[in-house]
Scaffold this motif. Structure first.
Motif, mmCIF file in Angstrom:
data_model
loop_
_atom_site.group_PDB
_atom_site.id
_atom_site.type_symbol
_atom_site.label_atom_id
_atom_site.label_comp_id
_atom_site.label_asym_id
_atom_site.label_seq_id
_atom_site.Cartn_x
_atom_site.Cartn_y
_atom_site.Cartn_z
ATOM 1 N N GLN A 49 24.519 -1.764 -15.150
ATOM 2 C CA GLN A 49 24.352 -0.623 -14.110
ATOM 3 C C GLN A 49 24.469 0.932 -14.766
ATOM 4 N N LEU A 50 25.175 1.014 -15.875
ATOM 5 C CA LEU A 50 25.026 2.154 -16.631
ATOM 6 C C LEU A 50 23.862 2.541 -17.403
ATOM 7 N N VAL A 51 23.168 1.227 -17.818
ATOM 8 C CA VAL A 51 21.908 1.855 -18.456
ATOM 9 C C VAL A 51 20.716 1.849 -17.263
ATOM 10 N N TYR A 85 29.027 4.279 -23.222
ATOM 11 C CA TYR A 85 28.006 5.008 -22.301
ATOM 12 C C TYR A 85 27.759 6.392 -23.013
ATOM 13 N N ALA A 86 28.777 7.189 -23.456
ATOM 14 C CA ALA A 86 28.607 8.504 -23.856
ATOM 15 C C ALA A 86 28.102 8.525 -25.120
ATOM 16 N N SER A 225 22.961 -6.958 -29.004
ATOM 17 C CA SER A 225 22.702 -6.491 -30.301
ATOM 18 C C SER A 225 22.340 -4.829 -30.419
ATOM 19 N N HIS A 226 22.493 -4.297 -29.174
ATOM 20 C CA HIS A 226 22.012 -3.060 -29.112
ATOM 21 C C HIS A 226 22.962 -2.075 -28.773
ATOM 22 N N GLY A 227 23.320 -1.645 -29.872
ATOM 23 C CA GLY A 227 24.217 -0.387 -30.161
ATOM 24 C C GLY A 227 25.462 -0.121 -29.220
ATOM 25 N N PRO A 228 25.945 0.826 -28.892
ATOM 26 C CA PRO A 228 27.436 0.878 -28.347
ATOM 27 C C PRO A 228 27.550 0.085 -27.172
ATOM 28 N N LEU A 229 26.560 0.270 -26.199
ATOM 29 C CA LEU A 229 26.730 -0.456 -24.873
ATOM 30 C C LEU A 229 26.701 -1.840 -25.016
ATOM 31 N N SER A 329 18.704 2.810 -24.924
ATOM 32 C CA SER A 329 19.901 3.414 -25.620
ATOM 33 C C SER A 329 19.988 3.486 -27.116
ATOM 34 N N ILE A 330 19.225 3.049 -27.831
ATOM 35 C CA ILE A 330 19.167 2.993 -29.304
ATOM 36 C C ILE A 330 18.065 3.610 -29.847
ATOM 37 N N THR A 331 17.313 4.036 -29.081
ATOM 38 C CA THR A 331 15.972 4.697 -29.603
ATOM 39 C C THR A 331 15.863 6.304 -29.216
#
Length: 454
Positions: A49-51, A85-86, A225-229, A329-331
């Motif tokens: 939901q957050l993305v 998310y931040a 595998s994708h970053g903080p989230l 989220s990572i780009t």
């Protein structure tokens, strides 16, 4: 080219958009109540939901209880996910407008009821979560307020209880009229109390929430595998993302009007008539065998016979949507990720459900001309008839279904029925992203005088 445009314009003259009942392009207002910590699936659903948070007005994130977590004491787990998310927020904001700031999300992250079920509803039981629900419903906003129960429903029950005790009957009706309740599986006795005590409330209890979720391999490759989230998206313990259908039902992707629950969309499909005694998860009866039978009969909207298959049919669309958003989220470079195409239906660029009135025995010629892709990717088209909500039971002929301009032959015996036509516009990026539109075709009834040839 000019000739082709004129030809397609002429071909669509039989299509008339009917504004009544069309879903707005506005964001849906959403409040989540979640029993975070009971099962990792709440954490998983919250990451998805957050993305996608640019698509919603998230007006509350409420930590509450349920049959699997009967006490809550803090919002610490929620806060850690918002911290993730931040960290992703600067990248997400490059790829789409409208993502809420982390500080805003923190401001609407509160505790709801800290104890279980109707035992924590009544005098002296107000919580920050129940007060937030009341304040949101009181806001001068014409949009309905969707309150999603990822755990128990006693926080919204407390809000309703307080309004019923402190306001006039007319004020109570106005308050209840703003609410749209979507309850995943039923996880306490508060839902039965609401449905019994206030039968006018719009109340969905979704039990067909299994069988659609992504595989562990998909999650390893595209999500975790994708970053903080990705790091706060846990491995499954039981079912993956059991709560996601709540917000997927209102996801404004052009596929459905959430208030017309029989249409079907990413969150499932539901009967238009309320059903009696849709029971909660078995754990509720183990806690108290009479917890819900005490309120019989109570009525809620429930899943149609397709159950989770009504969600699964759209799996490629929402899987690729999630994967693309995790890429965002990572780009930090807009050009290095894929973005959603815009599906145009008969010149309309919104995400509204459109309606067309046609006569039996005619040919309907809807058009997707003008559809675009922000990345310049090539587009492909697919028109299809969504059979389950379609009320015409005979065979239908759909021509040119892989082109921007389809032809739907309306049978002579289709008078008085509806046909649900779905447009999918797919881009050529990676992962492929799909934009949807729905055309509800209303075939005019034939009068008795017409049948007699008068």
């Amino acid at each position: 080219m000019k000739y082709l445009l004129l030809l397609f314009a002429a071909a669509t003259l039989s299509l008339r958009a009917v504004p009544a009942g069309a879903v707005s392009s506005e964001k849906p207002r959403v409040i989540n109540t979640t029993d975070l910590g009971a099962d990792p699936d709440d954490e998983q659903s919250l990451v998805r939901q957050l993305v996608s948070a640019n698509e919603f007005d998230l007006e509350g994130l409420i930590v509450a209880t349920g049959c699997w977590k009967q006490e809550q004491h803090s919002t610490a787990m929620l806060e850690s996910i918002i911290d993730a998310y931040a960290a992703a927020y600067p990248n997400l904001s490059i790829h789409a407008e409208g993502f809420p700031t982390p500080d805003y999300l923190r401001s609407v992250s509160v505790m709801g009821q800290t104890s279980y079920g109707m035992g924590d509803v009544g005098e002296g039981r107000d919580s920050p979560g129940s007060e937030l629900i009341i304040a949101a419903a009181d806001r001068d906003d014409p949009r309905p307020l969707w309150v999603m129960g990822w755990g128990g429903m006693n926080t919204v029950a407390q809000a309703i209880w307080k309004v019923s005790e402190t306001r006039s009957p007319e004020e109570l009706r106005h308050f209840l009229g703003k609410l749209r309740l979507f309850d995943i599986l039923g996880q306490d006795d508060a839902g039965a109390w609401i449905a019994k005590s206030f039968p006018e409330v719009f109340y969905i209890r979704a039990t067909g929430v299994y069988g659609w979720a992504p595989s562990d391999e998909y999650l390893d490759q595209h999500i975790q595998s994708h970053g903080p989230l990705g790091a706060v998206y846990p491995d499954r313990q039981w079912a993956t993302e059991g709560d996601s259908p709540a917000f997927l039902h209102v996801y404004p992707n052009g596929l459905n009007d959430p208030e017309k629950i029989e249409q079907g969309g990413w969150g499932g499909r539901f009967h238009i008539e309320k059903q009696a005694g849709i029971r909660s998860m078995s754990e509720v009866a183990k806690i108290d065998p009479q917890a819900e039978p005490a309120y019989d009969p109570y009525y809620m909207y429930g899943n149609t016979e397709e159950g989770g298959d009504a969600i699964k049919r759209w799996r490629e669309g929402f899987d690729n949507d999630f994967a693309a958003r995790m890429d965002w989220s990572i780009t930090p470079n807009y050009d290095a990720a894929n973005h959603h195409p815009v599906a145009v239906l008969n010149g309309d660029r919104t995400r509204q459900v459109l309606y067309a009135k046609v006569k039996p025995g005619t040919t309907l010629r809807p058009s997707a001309l003008g559809s675009t892709d922000p990345d310049g990717d090539a587009l492909s088209y697919r028109w299809s008839v969504y059979g389950e909500p379609t009320t015409y039971a005979g065979e239908l002929t759909l021509r040119n279904a892989d082109t921007p301009a389809a032809e739907l032959l309306i049978p002579d015996d289709a008078a008085g029925t509806t046909i649900h036509l779905i447009l999918e516009v797919r881009d050529g990026g990676s992962p492929n992203l799909i934009a949807y539109r729905r055309l509800v075709v209303e075939v005019e009834a034939v009068s008795s005088s017409t049948r007699r040839g008068q």
